[in-house]
Scaffold this motif. Structure first.
Motif, PDB file in Angstrom:
ATOM      1  N   SER A 202       0.828  -1.279  -0.102  1.00  0.00           N
ATOM      2  CA  SER A 202       0.150   0.054   0.154  1.00  0.00           C
ATOM      3  C   SER A 202       0.967   1.298   0.013  1.00  0.00           C
ATOM      4  N   ASP A 203       1.929   1.229   0.742  1.00  0.00           N
ATOM      5  CA  ASP A 203       2.879   2.486   0.630  1.00  0.00           C
ATOM      6  C   ASP A 203       3.611   2.915  -0.670  1.00  0.00           C
ATOM      7  N   ASP A 204       3.590   1.762  -1.454  1.00  0.00           N
ATOM      8  CA  ASP A 204       4.328   1.759  -2.731  1.00  0.00           C
ATOM      9  C   ASP A 204       3.241   2.381  -3.645  1.00  0.00           C
ATOM     10  N   TRP A 205       1.783   2.306  -3.500  1.00  0.00           N
ATOM     11  CA  TRP A 205       0.928   2.729  -4.481  1.00  0.00           C
ATOM     12  C   TRP A 205      -0.345   3.293  -3.716  1.00  0.00           C
ATOM     13  N   PRO A 206      -0.104   4.251  -3.045  1.00  0.00           N
ATOM     14  CA  PRO A 206      -1.378   4.849  -2.153  1.00  0.00           C
ATOM     15  C   PRO A 206      -2.619   4.927  -3.165  1.00  0.00           C
ATOM     16  N   THR A 207      -3.824   4.853  -2.369  1.00  0.00           N
ATOM     17  CA  THR A 207      -5.150   4.971  -3.039  1.00  0.00           C
ATOM     18  C   THR A 207      -6.092   5.565  -1.967  1.00  0.00           C
ATOM     19  N   PRO A 208      -5.700   6.651  -1.645  1.00  0.00           N
ATOM     20  CA  PRO A 208      -6.800   7.347  -0.622  1.00  0.00           C
ATOM     21  C   PRO A 208      -8.240   7.203  -1.082  1.00  0.00           C
ATOM     22  N   LYS A 220     -12.580  18.565  -4.149  1.00  0.00           N
ATOM     23  CA  LYS A 220     -11.721  18.966  -3.178  1.00  0.00           C
ATOM     24  C   LYS A 220     -10.830  18.000  -2.757  1.00  0.00           C
ATOM     25  N   SER A 221     -11.514  16.672  -2.197  1.00  0.00           N
ATOM     26  CA  SER A 221     -10.674  15.893  -1.657  1.00  0.00           C
ATOM     27  C   SER A 221      -9.677  15.180  -2.672  1.00  0.00           C
ATOM     28  N   LEU A 222      -9.953  14.982  -3.887  1.00  0.00           N
ATOM     29  CA  LEU A 222      -9.090  14.567  -4.795  1.00  0.00           C
ATOM     30  C   LEU A 222      -7.990  15.632  -4.995  1.00  0.00           C
ATOM     31  N   GLU A 223      -8.187  16.697  -4.818  1.00  0.00           N
ATOM     32  CA  GLU A 223      -6.936  17.733  -5.078  1.00  0.00           C
ATOM     33  C   GLU A 223      -6.423  17.825  -3.791  1.00  0.00           C
ATOM     34  N   ARG A 224      -6.699  17.631  -2.670  1.00  0.00           N
ATOM     35  CA  ARG A 224      -5.834  17.604  -1.609  1.00  0.00           C
ATOM     36  C   ARG A 224      -5.017  16.260  -1.446  1.00  0.00           C
ATOM     37  N   GLY A 225      -5.596  15.132  -2.232  1.00  0.00           N
ATOM     38  CA  GLY A 225      -4.694  14.034  -2.021  1.00  0.00           C
ATOM     39  C   GLY A 225      -3.450  14.054  -3.138  1.00  0.00           C
ATOM     40  N   LEU A 226      -3.953  14.690  -4.131  1.00  0.00           N
ATOM     41  CA  LEU A 226      -2.732  14.905  -5.309  1.00  0.00           C
ATOM     42  C   LEU A 226      -1.649  15.778  -4.861  1.00  0.00           C
ATOM     43  N   ALA A 227      -2.163  16.872  -3.789  1.00  0.00           N
ATOM     44  CA  ALA A 227      -0.930  17.805  -3.404  1.00  0.00           C
ATOM     45  C   ALA A 227      -0.189  16.929  -2.409  1.00  0.00           C
ATOM     46  N   SER A 228      -0.463  15.860  -2.014  1.00  0.00           N
ATOM     47  CA  SER A 228       0.293  15.155  -0.869  1.00  0.00           C
ATOM     48  C   SER A 228       1.023  13.953  -1.603  1.00  0.00           C
ATOM     49  N   ARG A 229       1.085  14.040  -2.842  1.00  0.00           N
ATOM     50  CA  ARG A 229       1.585  12.681  -3.631  1.00  0.00           C
ATOM     51  C   ARG A 229       3.107  12.690  -3.455  1.00  0.00           C
ATOM     52  N   SER A 230       3.555  11.488  -3.316  1.00  0.00           N
ATOM     53  CA  SER A 230       4.980  11.400  -3.235  1.00  0.00           C
ATOM     54  C   SER A 230       5.517  11.231  -4.888  1.00  0.00           C
ATOM     55  N   PRO A 231       6.682  12.014  -5.151  1.00  0.00           N
ATOM     56  CA  PRO A 231       7.075  11.657  -6.659  1.00  0.00           C
ATOM     57  C   PRO A 231       7.636  10.083  -6.944  1.00  0.00           C
ATOM     58  N   HIS A 232       7.860   9.569  -5.876  1.00  0.00           N
ATOM     59  CA  HIS A 232       8.618   8.222  -5.872  1.00  0.00           C
ATOM     60  C   HIS A 232       7.737   7.112  -6.132  1.00  0.00           C
ATOM     61  N   LYS A 233       6.300   7.307  -6.007  1.00  0.00           N
ATOM     62  CA  LYS A 233       5.276   6.303  -5.716  1.00  0.00           C
ATOM     63  C   LYS A 233       4.001   6.483  -6.833  1.00  0.00           C
ATOM     64  N   TRP A 280       7.553  14.528 -12.000  1.00  0.00           N
ATOM     65  CA  TRP A 280       7.560  15.844 -11.393  1.00  0.00           C
ATOM     66  C   TRP A 280       8.316  15.767 -10.118  1.00  0.00           C
ATOM     67  N   ARG A 281       8.786  16.790  -9.687  1.00  0.00           N
ATOM     68  CA  ARG A 281       9.814  16.870  -8.450  1.00  0.00           C
ATOM     69  C   ARG A 281       9.118  17.713  -7.428  1.00  0.00           C
ATOM     70  N   PRO A 282       9.588  17.317  -6.131  1.00  0.00           N
ATOM     71  CA  PRO A 282       8.879  18.136  -5.117  1.00  0.00           C
ATOM     72  C   PRO A 282       8.987  19.729  -5.087  1.00  0.00           C
ATOM     73  N   GLY A 283       8.010  20.491  -4.954  1.00  0.00           N
ATOM     74  CA  GLY A 283       7.763  21.858  -5.229  1.00  0.00           C
ATOM     75  C   GLY A 283       7.025  22.106  -6.621  1.00  0.00           C
ATOM     76  N   ASP A 284       6.866  21.126  -7.589  1.00  0.00           N
ATOM     77  CA  ASP A 284       6.092  21.189  -8.641  1.00  0.00           C
ATOM     78  C   ASP A 284       4.738  20.801  -8.305  1.00  0.00           C
ATOM     79  N   ALA A 285       3.993  21.254  -9.258  1.00  0.00           N
ATOM     80  CA  ALA A 285       2.480  20.623  -9.104  1.00  0.00           C
ATOM     81  C   ALA A 285       2.358  19.102  -9.304  1.00  0.00           C
TER      82      ALA A 285
END
Length: 326
Positions: A202-208, A220-233, A280-285
């Motif tokens: 689950s940690d490798d491929w989150p699905t909130p 709004k929930s989807l947008e919040r989730g994407l904003a917290s996404r890791s670029p390596h997962k 994408w990299r941290p700091g990017d959308a």
């Protein structure tokens, strides 16, 4: 006019522009189905262990209504794959009476054996395609059941699996998948699979889970989730409404498709079309990866076409960059 990808959904990964074949699968836009295996559900199927307590009583009185709210897909597994679906959401229960494994969502669906072979057959005949297989939930499982299910998955798909052992998700690209024959990633969302080489976690491929009944709050929930996404997962964006009992009772003559799925498509397809995939990299959308929905065949599979064609935004961006640097 649509790009080439959505013109042939069956082979959209195969037909990716050559530069995009080196894009990690975690950075592609991938259409998926929510509760993928509910299409063959019968009204008189037994109530499954994932159902709420009141469903047991309601099923005795109005089984057809329970089915209308439990079914999430009309396309068969094969039809989903032909329509470009490359992420499958499996919910599996063990039936002790029969000592067999079945797909479930409120009610029991079909046994898992034939569909697993169907996935293998599709991969064998489509060497340029990839599939993300998510064992989302398991029910009535003991430790031995997890061992047995993982063995079944390995027996059928083992040679086609991109294993976790010593690998990184960002190295799994369509080109690598085709060259190695390792076309499928299996996510097994239970601690029992930790350390087992063929399975990702689950940690490798989150699905909130948004768990919303209102499309505005869902977005709004989807947008919040994407904003917290890791670029390596990897990441799953669940474009689905989740009706609870208080929501369904006043609408019991309707169905999940009419009341929820069509509302999501009517109000969220433009939001999905505005997203972009890519590295994408941290700091990017953050970018989207898997986008899943109910009843993906609505409007001539418009959902699948929109998600698949998001990938062409990466190709256009590469061309613009090359032209500007020339």
């Amino acid at each position: 006019m649509r790009g080439k990808l959505s013109e042939n959904l069956e082979f959209w990964v195969t037909n990716l522009p050559d530069p995009l074949k080196d894009t990690p699968v975690i950075n592609l836009a991938i259409p998926g189905t929510h509760d993928s295996m509910t299409y063959d559900m019968r009204a008189l199927s037994p109530v499954a262990p994932d159902a709420e307590a009141c469903v047991h009583w309601l099923h005795k009185v109005i089984p057809c209504v329970i089915k209308r709210w439990a079914v999430t897909q009309k396309l068969s597994l094969h039809e989903q794959l032909l329509n470009g679906i490359r992420y499958l959401d499996f919910r599996i229960s063990f039936r002790r009476q029969e000592q067999r494994y079945y797909f479930v969502h409120g009610l029991y669906c079909e046994e898992i054996v034939d569909p697993l072979q169907e996935i293998r057959d599709f991969l064998d005949s489509h060497p340029g395609e990839v599939i993300v297989l998510d064992i989302q939930h398991t029910y009535q499982f003991e430790e031995k059941n997890h061992v047995e299910l993982m063995a079944m998955l390995t027996d059928v798909l083992g040679q086609r699996v991109w294993p976790r052992d010593g690998r990184l998700l960002r190295h799994w690209t369509p080109r690598v998948a085709e060259q190695t024959g390792q076309q499928v990633v299996i996510i097994y969302r239970n601690a029992q699979a930790h350390g087992v080489s063929n399975f990702w976690t689950s940690d490798d491929w989150p699905t909130p889970w948004p768990n919303e009944t209102n499309v505005g709050r869902l977005q709004k929930s989807l947008e919040r989730g994407l904003a917290s996404r890791s670029p390596h997962k990897g990441y799953v964006t669940q474009c689905v409404l989740t009706p609870n009992i208080s929501y369904t009772v006043p609408r019991f003559l309707s169905s999940l498709q009419r009341t929820c799925a069509r509302k999501v498509f009517r109000k969220l397809l433009s939001w999905i079309a505005a997203q972009r995939p890519g590295v994408w990299r941290p700091g990017d959308a953050p970018t989207v990866n898997v986008v899943l929905a109910d009843f993906v065949e609505i409007q001539d599979s418009e959902f699948c076409k929109i998600v698949v064609d998001l990938n062409l935004k990466m190709h256009t961006a590469k061309i613009i960059t090359m032209e500007s640097s020339a």
